[in-house]
Write a protein that holds these residues in place. Sequence first.
Motif, PDB file in Angstrom:
ATOM      1  N   GLN A 160      40.267  34.520  54.795  1.00 21.80           N
ATOM      2  CA  GLN A 160      38.813  34.837  54.953  1.00 21.80           C
ATOM      3  C   GLN A 160      38.052  35.526  53.875  1.00 21.80           C
ATOM      4  O   GLN A 160      36.724  35.471  53.817  1.00 21.80           O
ATOM      5  N   GLY A 161      38.980  36.324  53.193  1.00 25.66           N
ATOM      6  CA  GLY A 161      38.275  36.937  51.912  1.00 25.66           C
ATOM      7  C   GLY A 161      37.872  35.993  51.228  1.00 25.66           C
ATOM      8  O   GLY A 161      36.494  36.110  50.324  1.00 25.66           O
ATOM      9  N   TYR A 162      38.566  35.107  50.723  1.00 27.34           N
ATOM     10  CA  TYR A 162      38.273  34.128  49.615  1.00 27.34           C
ATOM     11  C   TYR A 162      37.026  33.080  50.203  1.00 27.34           C
ATOM     12  O   TYR A 162      36.408  32.718  49.492  1.00 27.34           O
ATOM     13  N   ILE A 163      37.094  32.841  51.604  1.00 27.38           N
ATOM     14  CA  ILE A 163      35.779  32.128  52.245  1.00 27.38           C
ATOM     15  C   ILE A 163      34.641  32.972  52.195  1.00 27.38           C
ATOM     16  O   ILE A 163      33.505  32.345  51.548  1.00 27.38           O
ATOM     17  N   ASP A 164      34.785  34.267  52.009  1.00 28.08           N
ATOM     18  CA  ASP A 164      33.507  35.153  52.055  1.00 28.08           C
ATOM     19  C   ASP A 164      33.134  35.177  50.550  1.00 28.08           C
ATOM     20  O   ASP A 164      31.741  35.046  50.378  1.00 28.08           O
ATOM     21  N   LEU A 165      34.060  34.691  49.672  1.00 34.16           N
ATOM     22  CA  LEU A 165      33.739  34.947  48.080  1.00 34.16           C
ATOM     23  C   LEU A 165      33.209  33.578  47.679  1.00 34.16           C
ATOM     24  O   LEU A 165      32.124  33.469  46.937  1.00 34.16           O
ATOM     25  N   TYR A 166      33.744  32.576  48.241  1.00 35.05           N
ATOM     26  CA  TYR A 166      33.790  31.151  47.482  1.00 35.05           C
ATOM     27  C   TYR A 166      32.932  30.149  48.515  1.00 35.05           C
ATOM     28  O   TYR A 166      32.682  28.966  48.248  1.00 35.05           O
ATOM     29  N   GLY A 167      33.005  30.640  49.587  1.00 38.41           N
ATOM     30  CA  GLY A 167      32.222  29.813  50.814  1.00 38.41           C
ATOM     31  C   GLY A 167      33.608  28.660  51.231  1.00 38.41           C
ATOM     32  O   GLY A 167      34.756  28.987  50.832  1.00 38.41           O
ATOM     33  N   CYS A 168      33.050  27.753  52.196  1.00 41.79           N
ATOM     34  CA  CYS A 168      34.024  26.884  52.778  1.00 41.79           C
ATOM     35  C   CYS A 168      34.532  25.714  51.933  1.00 41.79           C
ATOM     36  O   CYS A 168      34.052  24.450  52.058  1.00 41.79           O
ATOM     37  N   ARG A 169      35.166  26.054  50.737  1.00 42.35           N
ATOM     38  CA  ARG A 169      35.527  25.064  49.886  1.00 42.35           C
ATOM     39  C   ARG A 169      37.083  25.237  49.504  1.00 42.35           C
ATOM     40  O   ARG A 169      37.495  25.958  48.507  1.00 42.35           O
ATOM     41  N   PRO A 170      37.698  24.622  50.600  1.00 44.78           N
ATOM     42  CA  PRO A 170      39.331  24.714  50.334  1.00 44.78           C
ATOM     43  C   PRO A 170      39.883  24.457  49.074  1.00 44.78           C
ATOM     44  O   PRO A 170      41.025  25.014  48.846  1.00 44.78           O
ATOM     45  N   ARG A 171      39.793  23.400  48.764  1.00 45.18           N
ATOM     46  CA  ARG A 171      40.144  22.898  47.252  1.00 45.18           C
ATOM     47  C   ARG A 171      40.105  24.073  46.325  1.00 45.18           C
ATOM     48  O   ARG A 171      41.084  24.552  45.511  1.00 45.18           O
ATOM     49  N   LEU A 172      38.842  24.688  46.066  1.00 52.05           N
ATOM     50  CA  LEU A 172      38.673  25.693  45.308  1.00 52.05           C
ATOM     51  C   LEU A 172      39.446  26.869  45.516  1.00 52.05           C
ATOM     52  O   LEU A 172      40.092  27.531  44.646  1.00 52.05           O
ATOM     53  N   ILE A 173      39.511  27.205  46.928  1.00 50.59           N
ATOM     54  CA  ILE A 173      40.244  28.391  47.386  1.00 50.59           C
ATOM     55  C   ILE A 173      41.508  28.214  46.878  1.00 50.59           C
ATOM     56  O   ILE A 173      42.445  29.280  46.373  1.00 50.59           O
ATOM     57  N   LEU A 174      42.287  27.105  47.266  1.00 56.76           N
ATOM     58  CA  LEU A 174      43.746  26.878  47.039  1.00 56.76           C
ATOM     59  C   LEU A 174      43.910  27.008  45.537  1.00 56.76           C
ATOM     60  O   LEU A 174      44.850  27.821  45.059  1.00 56.76           O
ATOM     61  N   GLU A 175      42.839  26.617  44.662  1.00 55.33           N
ATOM     62  CA  GLU A 175      43.338  26.975  43.220  1.00 55.33           C
ATOM     63  C   GLU A 175      43.405  28.268  42.761  1.00 55.33           C
ATOM     64  O   GLU A 175      44.068  28.833  42.097  1.00 55.33           O
ATOM     65  N   LYS A 176      42.408  29.050  43.551  1.00 53.75           N
ATOM     66  CA  LYS A 176      42.254  30.492  43.265  1.00 53.75           C
ATOM     67  C   LYS A 176      43.404  31.240  43.775  1.00 53.75           C
ATOM     68  O   LYS A 176      43.942  32.203  42.947  1.00 53.75           O
ATOM     69  N   MET A 177      43.929  30.931  44.822  1.00 52.26           N
ATOM     70  CA  MET A 177      45.120  31.496  45.582  1.00 52.26           C
ATOM     71  C   MET A 177      46.575  31.330  44.622  1.00 52.26           C
ATOM     72  O   MET A 177      47.316  31.948  44.838  1.00 52.26           O
ATOM     73  N   LYS A 178      46.495  30.086  44.149  1.00 55.33           N
ATOM     74  CA  LYS A 178      47.691  29.570  43.183  1.00 55.33           C
ATOM     75  C   LYS A 178      47.800  30.388  42.099  1.00 55.33           C
ATOM     76  O   LYS A 178      48.801  30.118  41.233  1.00 55.33           O
ATOM     77  N   CYS A 179      46.586  30.926  41.538  1.00 60.51           N
ATOM     78  CA  CYS A 179      46.743  31.455  40.219  1.00 60.51           C
ATOM     79  C   CYS A 179      47.551  32.662  39.986  1.00 60.51           C
ATOM     80  O   CYS A 179      47.668  33.289  41.172  1.00 60.51           O
TER      81      CYS A 179
END
Length: 242
Positions: free
Chosen positions: A223-242
């Motif tokens: 939810q924190g990543y969604i607040d930061l990047y919006g509803c963009r799951p591919r982008l969020i997955l890339e950020k979370m895997k970093c």
Amino acid sequence: MNRAEDNRIFVETESFRRLIEELEELKGSRGNILHVIGAPGTGKSSNIYYGIRKLGMNVYEVPCNLETVEVTAEEVFRSILEDVKSELGVDSAADVYRRFAEFDAVLFADRFHDSHDFSDSMGFSQWTLGAGGEALKFYLKCIREYLRYRSVFRDMNIIFQTAWRLRFRGKKPDIFTDIPVISPLLCHLLMVPFRAVKIDYTRQETLSIIRAHMDCADADEIQGYIDLYGCRPRLILEKMKC
């Protein structure tokens, strides 16, 4: 989750159901142009590839394998055409377009835009970043080609993974999704002459997609990543895997 091989895990969403409806229409008709739009990081091509496979569509995906981005619009067009002629085993542009009509659809997606992500070649999106006015010349060339062979184009379907990103104040917004007021207007205008589907997600859909790929991910963290990047799951997955 935006590559063909990523579709081993796929969460069907409302956007995907709209896309499937459009693809079913294409499969049973000819002369259609479908634009699949969506903000960067939403996984447009993932939806396209999964939908095509689910419906068993016979689709040809156009390649763009540039050796360098330092080329003109005419050279880009010629390179693409030569690659397609080689793959389809034909000798002329007219034969290429006639072969296109034999498929359920012709697709411009990852092989065209992002070949640099999985090969040593440069994709079309890499070229357009620095092409300037040459990009406009390329699109005008495509329009002239369409008018020249319009009788053949009426017998084929084309699917575009559509994005148009501009450099602005150090960022690269997509004109169809990222600019308030203007983007919704452009989306509406795009839907007048063409078919179009926008890939977007609710927060719950975004959460479900991410959890499907990372079942150990914490919901509050997502939810924190969604607040930061919006509803963009591919982008969020890339950020979370970093």
